[in-house]
Write a protein that holds these residues in place. Sequence first.
Motif: not given
Length: 222
Positions: A26, A147, A149-150
């Motif tokens: 990622e 991460n 994003d998550t």
Amino acid sequence: MTVKRRILPLIVWAAAACAAPAPPSEPLSLWYTAPATRWLEALPVGNGRLGAMVYGGAGLERIQFNEHTLWSGELHDYSHPGAAGYLQQLREMLYAGRQREAQKLAMERFMSVPLHQKAYQAFGDLILLFPGIDEAQHITNYRRDLNLDTGVAGVSFGVHKVNYRREVLASFPDQAIAIRLTADQPGKIDCAVLFRSGHRTASTRTVKPGELAYQGRVEDGA
């Protein structure tokens, strides 16, 4: 102020399905090759009410968690009476480059009352002990990551030809912090879960299997 809280939901899920660690694919990820040794190095997760700092130890994982109402103060209205009437004037001062004047006016008429809050406190530490994993062993492919994003914080490593993965997330819909433990071989996850608090008056009791109650007093500046 006496604080009574039910321990936040902590879900530990053990499974056997994890590939060998590799750098995260990622693009929006932070990753490191060693566990955190101090609070500022730990990786954060949070959902607005519950939060945690994940240290990423292999044989001993420390997850310091908190809940937004745990502090040394009490409910209080911080609004400055009449502050809204000065908002446009402050904007005009800032647009005109009169920063010093705007700051002086804001401190006198706009900022919260009082300006500073009481001490915000950590709830406690969740300690995960893995008897079959010794920090002194030759641990391979270690990586801890976040991460962006998550919002999932993870730890990956190998020991005795077994690859382990640990993931921590804070769910807003479920109002819980969840922990997922995985290994790529069956029967290799052995974990003891402990709770400790830095508050001197803290005490815990078992409500029912899998549920603890916490009681104590948050000391100002502790």
